[in-house]
Design a protein around this motif. Structure first.
Motif, PDB file in Angstrom:
ATOM      1  N   SER A  24       0.655  -1.085  -0.012  1.00 15.67           N
ATOM      2  CA  SER A  24       0.047  -0.018  -0.180  1.00 15.67           C
ATOM      3  C   SER A  24       0.778   1.173  -0.031  1.00 15.67           C
ATOM      4  O   SER A  24       0.570   2.217  -0.727  1.00 15.67           O
ATOM      5  CB  SER A  24      -0.969   0.060   1.216  1.00 15.67           C
ATOM      6  N   ALA A  25       1.964   1.297   0.911  1.00 17.35           N
ATOM      7  CA  ALA A  25       2.769   2.292   0.915  1.00 17.35           C
ATOM      8  C   ALA A  25       3.507   2.776  -0.370  1.00 17.35           C
ATOM      9  O   ALA A  25       3.390   3.720  -0.871  1.00 17.35           O
ATOM     10  CB  ALA A  25       3.551   2.441   2.195  1.00 17.35           C
ATOM     11  N   GLY A  27       4.131   3.083  -3.676  1.00 17.36           N
ATOM     12  CA  GLY A  27       3.685   3.302  -5.045  1.00 17.36           C
ATOM     13  C   GLY A  27       3.868   4.710  -5.864  1.00 17.36           C
ATOM     14  O   GLY A  27       5.066   5.179  -5.881  1.00 17.36           O
ATOM     15  N   LEU A  28       2.992   5.073  -6.460  1.00 14.27           N
ATOM     16  CA  LEU A  28       3.383   6.326  -7.476  1.00 14.27           C
ATOM     17  C   LEU A  28       3.656   7.454  -6.555  1.00 14.27           C
ATOM     18  O   LEU A  28       4.317   8.314  -6.897  1.00 14.27           O
ATOM     19  CB  LEU A  28       1.925   6.778  -8.248  1.00 14.27           C
ATOM     20  N   GLY A  29       3.252   7.390  -5.156  1.00 16.07           N
ATOM     21  CA  GLY A  29       3.591   8.594  -4.295  1.00 16.07           C
ATOM     22  C   GLY A  29       5.366   8.574  -4.362  1.00 16.07           C
ATOM     23  O   GLY A  29       5.804   9.808  -4.057  1.00 16.07           O
ATOM     24  N   ASN A  30       5.944   7.360  -4.167  1.00 18.55           N
ATOM     25  CA  ASN A  30       7.365   7.695  -4.277  1.00 18.55           C
ATOM     26  C   ASN A  30       8.027   7.969  -5.278  1.00 18.55           C
ATOM     27  O   ASN A  30       9.114   8.762  -5.264  1.00 18.55           O
ATOM     28  CB  ASN A  30       7.714   5.920  -3.880  1.00 18.55           C
ATOM     29  N   TYR A 111      -5.340   8.926  -8.909  1.00 14.50           N
ATOM     30  CA  TYR A 111      -4.296   8.209  -8.564  1.00 14.50           C
ATOM     31  C   TYR A 111      -4.346   7.299 -10.000  1.00 14.50           C
ATOM     32  O   TYR A 111      -3.423   6.846 -10.569  1.00 14.50           O
ATOM     33  CB  TYR A 111      -4.449   7.148  -7.414  1.00 14.50           C
ATOM     34  N   PHE A 232       0.342  10.911   2.346  1.00  8.61           N
ATOM     35  CA  PHE A 232      -0.118  10.295   1.248  1.00  8.61           C
ATOM     36  C   PHE A 232       0.974   9.031   0.892  1.00  8.61           C
ATOM     37  O   PHE A 232       0.513   7.851   0.753  1.00  8.61           O
ATOM     38  CB  PHE A 232       0.229  11.297  -0.025  1.00  8.61           C
ATOM     39  N   THR A 233       2.116   9.527   1.274  1.00  6.76           N
ATOM     40  CA  THR A 233       3.199   8.497   0.803  1.00  6.76           C
ATOM     41  C   THR A 233       3.212   7.093   1.847  1.00  6.76           C
ATOM     42  O   THR A 233       3.204   6.058   1.607  1.00  6.76           O
ATOM     43  CB  THR A 233       4.655   8.878   0.840  1.00  6.76           C
ATOM     44  N   SER A 235       0.203   6.227   3.393  1.00  2.87           N
ATOM     45  CA  SER A 235      -0.895   5.607   3.325  1.00  2.87           C
ATOM     46  C   SER A 235      -1.797   5.843   4.696  1.00  2.87           C
ATOM     47  O   SER A 235      -2.533   4.946   5.070  1.00  2.87           O
ATOM     48  CB  SER A 235      -1.098   4.157   3.030  1.00  2.87           C
ATOM     49  N   MET A 238      -6.129   7.772   6.582  1.00  7.02           N
ATOM     50  CA  MET A 238      -7.148   7.499   5.500  1.00  7.02           C
ATOM     51  C   MET A 238      -7.923   6.236   5.998  1.00  7.02           C
ATOM     52  O   MET A 238      -8.934   5.670   5.280  1.00  7.02           O
ATOM     53  CB  MET A 238      -6.516   7.063   4.200  1.00  7.02           C
ATOM     54  N   ILE A 240      -7.021   3.217   6.099  1.00  4.26           N
ATOM     55  CA  ILE A 240      -6.279   2.092   5.575  1.00  4.26           C
ATOM     56  C   ILE A 240      -5.704   1.560   6.468  1.00  4.26           C
ATOM     57  O   ILE A 240      -5.663  -0.002   6.651  1.00  4.26           O
ATOM     58  CB  ILE A 240      -5.408   2.307   4.133  1.00  4.26           C
ATOM     59  N   SER A 326      -1.036  -0.459  -4.509  1.00  4.08           N
ATOM     60  CA  SER A 326      -1.663   0.812  -3.622  1.00  4.08           C
ATOM     61  C   SER A 326      -3.227   0.792  -4.016  1.00  4.08           C
ATOM     62  O   SER A 326      -3.980   1.143  -2.946  1.00  4.08           O
ATOM     63  CB  SER A 326      -0.700   2.163  -3.901  1.00  4.08           C
ATOM     64  N   SER A 329      -5.612  -0.909  -2.314  1.00  7.56           N
ATOM     65  CA  SER A 329      -6.011  -0.568  -0.816  1.00  7.56           C
ATOM     66  C   SER A 329      -6.664   0.691  -0.806  1.00  7.56           C
ATOM     67  O   SER A 329      -7.303   0.974   0.341  1.00  7.56           O
ATOM     68  CB  SER A 329      -4.448  -0.537  -0.129  1.00  7.56           C
ATOM     69  N   LEU A 330      -6.642   1.389  -1.784  1.00  8.47           N
ATOM     70  CA  LEU A 330      -7.557   2.424  -2.039  1.00  8.47           C
ATOM     71  C   LEU A 330      -8.811   2.277  -2.142  1.00  8.47           C
ATOM     72  O   LEU A 330      -9.795   2.869  -1.710  1.00  8.47           O
ATOM     73  CB  LEU A 330      -7.082   3.532  -3.273  1.00  8.47           C
TER      74      LEU A 330
HETATM   75  N1  PHE Z   1       1.161   5.496  -0.276  1.00 12.81           N
HETATM   76  C1  PHE Z   1       0.652   5.347  -1.904  1.00 12.81           C
HETATM   77  C2  PHE Z   1       1.827   5.761  -2.467  1.00 12.81           C
HETATM   78  O1  PHE Z   1       2.754   6.407  -2.030  1.00 12.81           O
HETATM   79  C3  PHE Z   1      -0.422   5.861  -2.095  1.00 12.81           C
HETATM   80  C4  PHE Z   1      -1.801   5.691  -1.361  1.00 12.81           C
HETATM   81  C5  PHE Z   1      -2.311   6.657  -0.543  1.00 12.81           C
HETATM   82  C6  PHE Z   1      -2.156   4.263  -1.278  1.00 12.81           C
HETATM   83  C7  PHE Z   1      -3.126   6.401   0.274  1.00 12.81           C
HETATM   84  C8  PHE Z   1      -3.125   4.188  -0.159  1.00 12.81           C
HETATM   85  C9  PHE Z   1      -3.370   5.169   0.622  1.00 12.81           C
HETATM   86  O2  PHE Z   1       1.768   5.670  -3.781  1.00 12.81           O
END
Ligand code: PHE
Ligand code: NA
Length: 450
Positions: A24-25, A27-30, A111, A232-233, A235, A238, A240, A326, A329-330
């Protein structure tokens, strides 16, 4: 959640849990968001603010959300209200679970649009579109994609369908097990690109840009952006991680597990920075060019490195995979809520939730082309969704979680549960009661005023 109870019972250790949380953590955020936010906020100021936010706000809130989840054993809404009730507090804490679910729902809409970009780039790189191309033609390819509402819609749709099918038929834990192989591979490719950069220039400049402290750029806005991104990064903020917490066995050490997740997530983000910025500098690109940053920089390297077509296609494939671990998990919390609270089956709940999210995603992607003139308080729809979630919903939900753990729950139980000796316990209390909540409030209020 992504782990279902049956399969959870088969996991002998907390390893399955770590996989789900890291899935989950990371992902595109990174890889997509972190670098362009660094670029927009002038480099090291953002990086430093971000590292502080991760350590002093993100880490404790991650632990707090798992703590609450482990107590509650239900979906985030019921968990918050039940745990509050057992602590003799108001059931209206359930609202925190609801704002969390709303946040996830909104995030997935945009996303998925970016997941679509990554999918599209797998095919572009694989078919050799970038071989021998200079930075201008790489940028032109990206701009053409952005200008085409049709192209963006197709790939957004494909990404959303992939997510919905996985959640709908309930194979999320299978996906997470695949992550065990593919995530390390993503790490390897990032380091291959970093290695290429060391040989091809711009590396020293990038390191200086990312890590030489320049506190003059540390404005309230940069702080808020960094704070929002920390949520965000990881997760968090939220629901989750609250929901994941309900699958945590008593024996799992929350602090150690959180440390693993936070470190992996941070290392991947920093590696992405070192993969991208040298290419930006050695090609004279603008670091502040926004959400397109990785799509206008990395293909230049793939177009010129040996085996670039294969490495590049694999890279975008792996980012897409990381995005899917990710996105499932959203989507899951909304689906679960619909399933529990209405008479709809899992399949119907998934179709309903993902259709609404998909439509919202279309509105978001149109803000890059046909609707680019339409703004909400000065932001296009895409930016508005991003800011509403990262700078507003997530920090406030996370704040509620840490205030709840720091101030509302029985503290002796928590000390025992975290297994802390008196000294470390005092440190935890200072962070959980004061530093983390105050940081969120201060950053939030100053940026509202500024
Ligand atoms: N953490 C994920 C990312 O960095 C994005 C995300 C945000 C996933 C919130 C789940 C909940 O890409
Ligand atoms: Na992340």
């Amino acid at each position: 959640m992504a782990i279902n109870k049956q399969e959870h019972a088969q996991w002998s250790s907390s390893f399955g849990f770590v996989l789900a949380a890291v899935g989950s953590a990371v992902g595109l955020g990174n890889i997509w968001k972190f670098p362009y936010m660094v670029g927009e906020s002038g480099g090291s100021a953002f990086v430093i603010a971000y590292l502080f936010c991760i350590a002093l706000v993100g880490f404790p809130i991650l632990v707090a959300e798992w703590l609450i989840g482990r107590r509650g054993q239900k979906n985030p809404v019921n968990t918050f209200s039940d745990v509050a009730a057992t602590e003799g507090k108001s059931r209206s804490w359930g609202i925190v679970g609801a704002t969390g679910i709303l946040g996830g729902f909104l995030i997935l809409s945009f996303y998925s649009v970016i997941g679509g970009w990554a999918l599209n780039y797998i095919t572009k790189v694989a078919t050799g579109s970038f071989a021998g191309q200079d930075s201008d033609s790489v940028a032109a390819t990206f701009d053409a994609m952005l200008a085409s509402a049709g192209t963006l819609t197709i790939w957004h749709t494909v990404f959303m369908i992939l997510t919905a099918v996985i959640v709908g038929i309930g194979v999320t834990s299978g996906i997470e097990k695949t992550a065990k192989i593919l995530m390390p591979l993503l790490g390897v490719i990032l380091f291959v690109i970093v290695g290429y950069n060391v040989m091809n220039g711009g590396f020293g400049e990038a390191v200086a840009y990312l890590f030489t402290p320049d506190l003059s750029k540390l404005t309230a806005d940069v702080m808020l952006a960094a704070l929002g991104h920390a949520f965000f990064t990881l997760s968090i903020g939220m629901g989750i991680m609250v929901a994941y917490g309900s699958y945590l066995g008593r024996e799992v050490n929350l602090l150690k597990t959180a440390r693993t997740v936070v470190i992996l997530d941070t290392v991947i983000a920093l590696a992405a920075g070192l993969a991208i910025f040298p290419i930006i500098f050695s090609n004279g690109l603008d670091p502040a060019s926004g959400p397109g940053l990785i799509f206008v920089s990395l293909p230049i390297a793939f177009g010129s490195m040996g085996a670039g077509t294969i490495i590049g296609a694999l890279f975008f494939l792996l980012i897409t995979f990381a995005a899917i671990t990710s996105s499932i998990s959203l989507l899951e919390p909304t689906v679960e809520l619909l399933e529990e609270r209405t008479s709809m089956s899992r399949t119907v709940s998934t179709i309903v939730a993902s259709t609404v999210i998909w439509l919202l995603g279309i509105a978001a992607l149109l803000s890059f082309n046909l609707w680019s003139d339409f703004t909400i308080m000065g932001n296009g729809i895409f930016d508005a969704l991003d800011k509403l979630t990262s700078k507003f919903l997530l920090p406030l939900t996370g704040l509620a979680a840490i205030v709840f753990v720091g101030w509302k729950m029985d503290q002796r139980n928590i000390q025992q549960e975290l297994g802390l000796s008196n000294g470390t316990w005092q440190l935890w209390q200072i962070v959980a009661k004061f530093i983390a909540p105050i940081a969120v409030i201060v950053v939030f209020v100053t940026s509202l005023m500024g």
